[in-house]
Design a protein around this motif. Structure first.
Motif, PDB file in Angstrom:
ATOM      1  N   UNK A 137      -6.933 -11.699  -5.105  1.00 43.38           N
ATOM      2  CA  UNK A 137      -6.472 -10.314  -5.169  1.00 43.38           C
ATOM      3  C   UNK A 137      -5.977  -9.844  -3.814  1.00 43.38           C
ATOM      4  N   UNK A 138      -6.743 -10.154  -2.756  1.00 44.41           N
ATOM      5  CA  UNK A 138      -6.327  -9.738  -1.412  1.00 44.41           C
ATOM      6  C   UNK A 138      -5.043 -10.445  -0.991  1.00 44.41           C
ATOM      7  N   UNK A 139      -4.892 -11.710  -1.358  1.00 42.76           N
ATOM      8  CA  UNK A 139      -3.663 -12.432  -0.999  1.00 42.76           C
ATOM      9  C   UNK A 139      -2.446 -11.866  -1.718  1.00 42.76           C
ATOM     10  N   UNK A 140      -2.631 -11.409  -2.957  1.00 41.42           N
ATOM     11  CA  UNK A 140      -1.514 -10.778  -3.665  1.00 41.42           C
ATOM     12  C   UNK A 140      -1.077  -9.503  -2.952  1.00 41.42           C
ATOM     13  N   UNK A 141      -2.047  -8.684  -2.540  1.00 42.88           N
ATOM     14  CA  UNK A 141      -1.714  -7.458  -1.812  1.00 42.88           C
ATOM     15  C   UNK A 141      -1.078  -7.778  -0.470  1.00 42.88           C
ATOM     16  N   UNK A 142      -1.553  -8.843   0.183  1.00 44.64           N
ATOM     17  CA  UNK A 142      -0.954  -9.220   1.467  1.00 44.64           C
ATOM     18  C   UNK A 142       0.489  -9.660   1.280  1.00 44.64           C
ATOM     19  N   UNK A 143       0.755 -10.386   0.217  1.00 48.11           N
ATOM     20  CA  UNK A 143       2.140 -10.789  -0.067  1.00 48.11           C
ATOM     21  C   UNK A 143       3.035  -9.583  -0.305  1.00 48.11           C
ATOM     22  N   UNK A 144       2.481  -8.538  -0.920  1.00 47.12           N
ATOM     23  CA  UNK A 144       3.239  -7.303  -1.177  1.00 47.12           C
ATOM     24  C   UNK A 144       3.237  -6.354   0.010  1.00 47.12           C
ATOM     25  N   UNK A 145       2.657  -6.798   1.175  1.00 43.77           N
ATOM     26  CA  UNK A 145       2.575  -5.984   2.400  1.00 43.77           C
ATOM     27  C   UNK A 145       1.767  -4.711   2.189  1.00 43.77           C
ATOM     28  N   UNK A 146       0.780  -4.752   1.370  1.00 44.96           N
ATOM     29  CA  UNK A 146      -0.116  -3.611   1.132  1.00 44.96           C
ATOM     30  C   UNK A 146      -1.461  -3.935   1.801  1.00 44.96           C
ATOM     31  N   UNK A 147      -1.478  -3.774   3.137  1.00 42.94           N
ATOM     32  CA  UNK A 147      -2.638  -4.173   3.923  1.00 42.94           C
ATOM     33  C   UNK A 147      -3.888  -3.374   3.610  1.00 42.94           C
ATOM     34  N   UNK A 148      -3.836  -2.050   3.433  1.00 42.51           N
ATOM     35  CA  UNK A 148      -5.077  -1.321   3.107  1.00 42.51           C
ATOM     36  C   UNK A 148      -5.741  -1.839   1.825  1.00 42.51           C
ATOM     37  N   UNK A 149      -4.932  -2.101   0.793  1.00 44.47           N
ATOM     38  CA  UNK A 149      -5.519  -2.623  -0.438  1.00 44.47           C
ATOM     39  C   UNK A 149      -6.066  -4.041  -0.229  1.00 44.47           C
ATOM     40  N   UNK A 150      -5.385  -4.833   0.567  1.00 43.34           N
ATOM     41  CA  UNK A 150      -5.894  -6.179   0.852  1.00 43.34           C
ATOM     42  C   UNK A 150      -7.216  -6.115   1.609  1.00 43.34           C
TER      43      UNK A 150
END
Length: 997
Positions: free
Chosen positions: A770-783
């Motif tokens: 889940x965190x890697x998906x958010x990181x790929x989308x550049x959504x660091x707070x969610x990651x």
């Protein structure tokens, strides 16, 4: 008879305590002390004091005041006992001599206090008071206030040194003990003044030493014994004479000679000879010697332990001593002439003392031969043979020293004196040059020694005609029926199989307790292609068991491996079948023992015997999964592909619930290019065991072949029928790598991972996805929130902590937060080498090399990760200078002992120093230690790509395909990357080699 009693009948001396000398002291129990009782309370003590004051006729306060002034050390009034006796506290009440060593409050502190104790206290108190009054009378001047005198009471008191105070105050001021203590102190001071210590006598001189100069200090003479006797002894010892050794004389003799030869240590670089005396230091040689010592130590550490006592003990074999002397190749110039003469005199003394001692003559003859005096050596041996006609060694040495016709003459004399010596007849045969003469000598020898197997074998070997050899062997077997070797040789050269069987049966009857005959009979049946091979071996084992002549099972395995080596594979298999369980009970762990035997045979290269052992195991335990896997692995590594398929086919039929066997079978079909065959195997597996492993293997198969829709349908079916966490993780990974046509923001993968987390909230891989998906989308707070939540749900997951730390460092650019994350992780997971390594690398990447070294020092403490190979490797390669790498490598190998990462680091150190052979050795040690580490293969491949040959690289690549490594710091990251599911080991290897530092 003496009237004195013996020792045991005598009366014991006073103060004798039995057992006190050996430490057997007594002890006190609760029954000896009696029941405990509570002491008087404070009110009871005050009531008793008031009663005692009334008896004495004084007030309670007055009595307390008098007691305080008489005994100023006591801060409280003396407490009377329950019976009225006032307890008196002595000044030395805490003297250790009157204390019980096991009870600091007194020996009788817990005893019962009764009237007898009170009466004794009264008596002792009266005596003490009377003695005190006597001392006071001696010191006081009689004084009466009613006497007539011209002085007033005040002046009289001042005249006698008394104060005009109440009497009880005067008595209180006159402490009798104070006068005695003052007197004793005065006497002690006078004694010390008259008899000062040595330290006090030289105190002023010692203080004056601080003012002397350095020159005066150096001139202080040394303390020594200057007595006449010792001086004469020392002078005599210095005048003692010693014998000059021969080496000094020889050196003086050769000092004026000119040497025209060049020694190995001669200077070749044109430098002057000024450095011969040590005034010049060659640091290059010192460094080379140091490197060589470290290299030897590393080799010893890698082998586990150095060779113990290598060369420290010497043993002499009396029988092989002369043989060893014959093998020595020494020349006369290697010895000094003085040494030769000295040894010659010793040997002359030996043969004169015992003229019947042939070894002495032989040693003397060889000394003469070594000194270049062969004639003298022959004379010595001739004398020896004349005195020792029956010594084989003497005659053989005499023959050796002579040549041609003389040697034959001596050999003839030798066999004449020793007609039963096989060695002499053999030597006489060797002296002959033509075949006929050799045969003639051997026939003459066999006339005298018809039972000699050695002579018969030599005669048969000289026969050029097969029929002649057959006749000779027949004659030899009739003469020596117990010789198995001759019978087997005859069985090999007979014309028909029936004759060979007849010869072996004859030998078997003559040697019923020999297993070699039965093995030869079995091999004979195998050679002719008979179906009776197994029965022959079975009969042989039964016969040997009846004769109590069975070999050990280890010896049977050796015989089977020998048969395989000589080409008799079926015979070896029959031996294993009939003897593998011999001597073992049902209670023994036979399966484990058989598996070890198979592995040992594989290590020795006897694969057919290993197959026979596995077949035997599977006959007894047909459903053993481990045995089927071992057998399949043997065929995969050392067999043919068709044999591997046959083994796996039988394995899945015997153990249909073993998912690993089905998957291995399907993989082997797929790797051979048979995709449909792999689908058929997986279809059979679905019918037998529709588990998650089978589903995932089928999904991988369809994905590798480009059937994305089919793989997606299989995943959906797997989530419904076998919805384990692995299936959900595979679904999320598949959705990330194979998004649908209209999907742009990984929504499907997010939905799947959220659904999976509701089912498995503590699975760290799902949180990481889940965190890697958010990181790929550049959504660091969610990651960051996903990683943080995951660490709360599973605080023992080191990987989640590492990913969160790297997110803070690399994505957010906050080293402080990354350091804080690692500190919290180490608090949750103490003594974890991966967390310590990441902390060190974090500081190193931030440029804080000092902090990195401090962290490494803490990590390598014995209380933390002292035996971590990756930490030692990090320190050796990144935190220490290049000159310290090899010493640190030696220290690390001694501490850690066995670690593939550390071995790779040592190999890289040798690689950097251009010691390529050593580097290869350490790389191969690392691979043998753990072939599942992909980083080890990558470093080795990188090394071979620069310094290896094509054959070596091909061999390593083949071994890599068989090993199929799955782990490694860099290897696992490359292999499990997004979009790399179908990569082979060759492609992963190339990526890893490029990613290595």
């Amino acid at each position: 008879m003496s009237g004195r009693k013996d020792f045991l009948s005598q009366q014991a001396p006073e103060n004798y305590v039995a057992g006190l000398g050996r430490g057997a002291t007594g002890f006190t129990t609760r029954s000896d002390l009696g029941p405990a009782r509570e002491g008087p309370s404070e009110d009871q003590i005050k009531e008793a004091l008031a009663k005692r004051a009334a008896q004495l006729g004084v007030s309670f306060t007055h009595l307390t005041l008098i007691n305080a002034q008489i005994n100023p050390r006591s801060s409280q009034a003396p407490t009377p006992s329950a019976y009225g006796a006032v307890e008196k506290k002595e000044e030395d009440d805490d003297d250790e001599r009157f204390q019980d060593p096991e009870n600091e409050v007194g020996l009788f502190a817990t005893g019962a206090y009764d009237r007898d104790d009170d009466e004794a206290d009264r008596i002792y108190q009266d005596i003490d008071e009377r003695m005190d009054r006597r001392r006071k009378i001696r010191r006081l001047v009689p004084f009466s206030p009613h006497a007539s005198s011209s002085l007033s009471s005040t002046s009289a008191c001042e005249a006698y040194g008394l104060s005009n105070s109440p009497l009880y105050k005067q008595i209180a001021d006159l402490n009798p003990f104070a006068h005695r203590e003052a007197r004793e102190k005065q006497e002690r001071d006078e004694y010390e003044a008259k008899n000062p210590k040595i330290q006090q006598q030289f105190a002023d001189l010692k203080r004056s030493l601080g003012s002397i100069t350095d020159e005066q200090w150096q001139n202080i003479p040394e303390v020594g014994d200057l007595t006449g006797k010792n001086r004469r002894t020392k002078q005599n010892s210095r005048q003692r004479f010693y014998a000059v050794p021969d080496s000094v004389i020889a050196g003086a003799r050769n000092s004026t000679e000119f040497d025209t030869s060049v020694t190995d240590g001669a200077q070749t670089n044109g430098s002057s000879s000024d450095n011969v005396d040590g005034t010049m230091t060659n640091f290059a040689d010192i460094g080379a010697a140091r490197d060589k010592v470290l290299q030897v130590n590393l080799d010893k550490a890698a082998m586990g332990s150095a060779d113990a006592n290598s060369g420290s003990a010497s043993t002499i074999d009396p029988k092989g001593y002369l043989t060893s002397l014959a093998k020595t190749d020494l020349r006369s110039k290697d010895f000094d002439i003085g040494d030769v003469k000295r040894v010659e005199s010793l040997l002359q003394s030996v043969i004169k003392t015992n003229s019947r001692h042939p070894p002495g003559y032989i040693a003397l003859a060889r000394l003469h031969e070594l000194a270049g005096k062969p004639v003298k050596a022959r004379d010595v041996m001739a004398q020896c043979c004349s005195l020792n006609q029956h010594s084989e060694d003497a005659w053989l040495e005499n023959i050796r020293l002579n040549e041609g016709h003389n040697a034959k003459v001596i050999a003839a004399a030798a066999v004449k004196e020793n007609p039963q010596s096989t060695r002499l007849w053999t030597r006489a045969t060797e002296l002959e040059t033509d075949q006929q003469s050799k045969k003639r000598v051997l026939r003459r020898a066999l006339d005298l020694l018809p039972k000699s197997v050695v002579l018969w074998k030599q005669l048969v070997q000289l026969s050029q005609d097969e029929s002649e050899a057959r006749l000779l062997l027949s004659k030899a077997c009739s003469e020596i029926p117990a010789s198995i070797e001759l019978h087997l040789a005859l069985a090999r050269i007979v014309e028909t199989v029936d004759e060979a069987r007849k010869v072996l049966n004859t030998c078997r009857r003559a040697n019923p307790k020999n297993a070699e005959v039965w093995i030869a009979a079995t091999r004979l049946e195998e050679q002719v292609g008979s179906k009776n091979t197994a029965n022959i071996m079975k009969r042989g084992v039964q016969s040997l068991a009846n004769e109590n002549a069975m070999l050990k099972r280890e010896e049977w395995i050796e015989q089977a491996e020998k048969c395989e080596e000589e080409g008799a594979v079926l015979t070896g298999q029959c031996i294993i079948k009939e003897t593998l369980s011999y001597g073992l009970d049902e209670d023994d762990d036979r399966k484990k023992l058989f598996m070890e035997d198979a592995q040992a045979s594989i290590s020795r290269g006897r694969y057919e015997i290993a197959r026979a052992i596995y077949a035997y195991i599977l006959r007894i335990w047909p459903t053993s999964k481990s045995a089927w896997e071992a057998s399949a692995n043997l065929e995969k590594v050392h067999g043919k592909r068709e044999d591997l398929w046959n083994v796996l086919e039988k394995a899945v039929e015997a153990v249909p619930q073993a998912d690993d066997l089905w998957i291995q079978y399907a993989n082997e079909k797929y790797q051979s290019g048979d995709v449909d065959g792999a689908r058929i195997v997986l279809g059979k597996a679905f019918n037998q065991s529709p588990s998650e492993n089978i589903y995932l293997e089928a999904i991988n198969l369809e994905a590798k072949n480009g059937q994305i829709d089919q793989a997606r349908e299989l995943l959906q079916q797997a989530r419904q029928e076998a919805g384990t966490d692995r299936v959900w993780i595979k679904s999320v990974a598949f959705a990330r790598t194979h998004p649908e046509a209209n999907e742009t923001n990984s929504s499907t993968a997010l939905d799947l991972v959220n659904q999976a987390l509701q089912l498995y909230p503590s699975n760290w891989k799902l949180w990481a996805q889940k965190a890697q998906i958010y990181t790929t989308l550049s959504r660091l707070p969610q990651a960051r929130e996903a990683y943080t939540t995951g660490t709360r749900a599973n605080p023992k997951s080191v990987t989640l902590w590492l990913l969160l730390s790297r997110l803070e460092e690399q994505q957010a650019g906050s080293v402080v937060k990354a350091r804080s994350v690692l500190d919290r992780a180490k608090a949750q997971n103490p003594k974890n080498e991966r967390l310590w390594l990441e902390s060190v690398r974090l500081e190193r990447r931030a440029g804080n090399l000092t902090a990195a070294k401090n962290l490494m020092a803490r990590a390598l403490q014995p209380s933390e990760c002292h035996k971590s190979g990756i930490l030692w490797s990090e320190r050796i390669w990144h935190l220490e200078p290049r000159t310290q790498r090899k010493p640190l490598s030696l220290e690390a190998v001694k501490v850690v002992e066995s670690d593939p990462t550390l071995f790779v680091t040592v190999a890289r150190v040798f690689w950097a120093e251009r010691k390529l052979e050593k580097a290869v050795t350490w790389f191969e040690k690392a691979i043998l230690l753990d072939s599942d580490q992909g980083d080890t293969w990558a470093w080795y491949w990188k090394f071979l790509s620069m310094h290896g040959s094509e054959e070596k690289r091909a061999d390593v690549l083949e071994k890599l395909r068989l090993a199929e490594p799955r782990h490694g710091e860099v290897w696992a990251g490359v292999r499990k990357g997004v979009g790399r599911e179908g990569w082979g080991v060759e492609r992963v290897l190339e990526e890893v080699v490029g990613a290595l530092e």
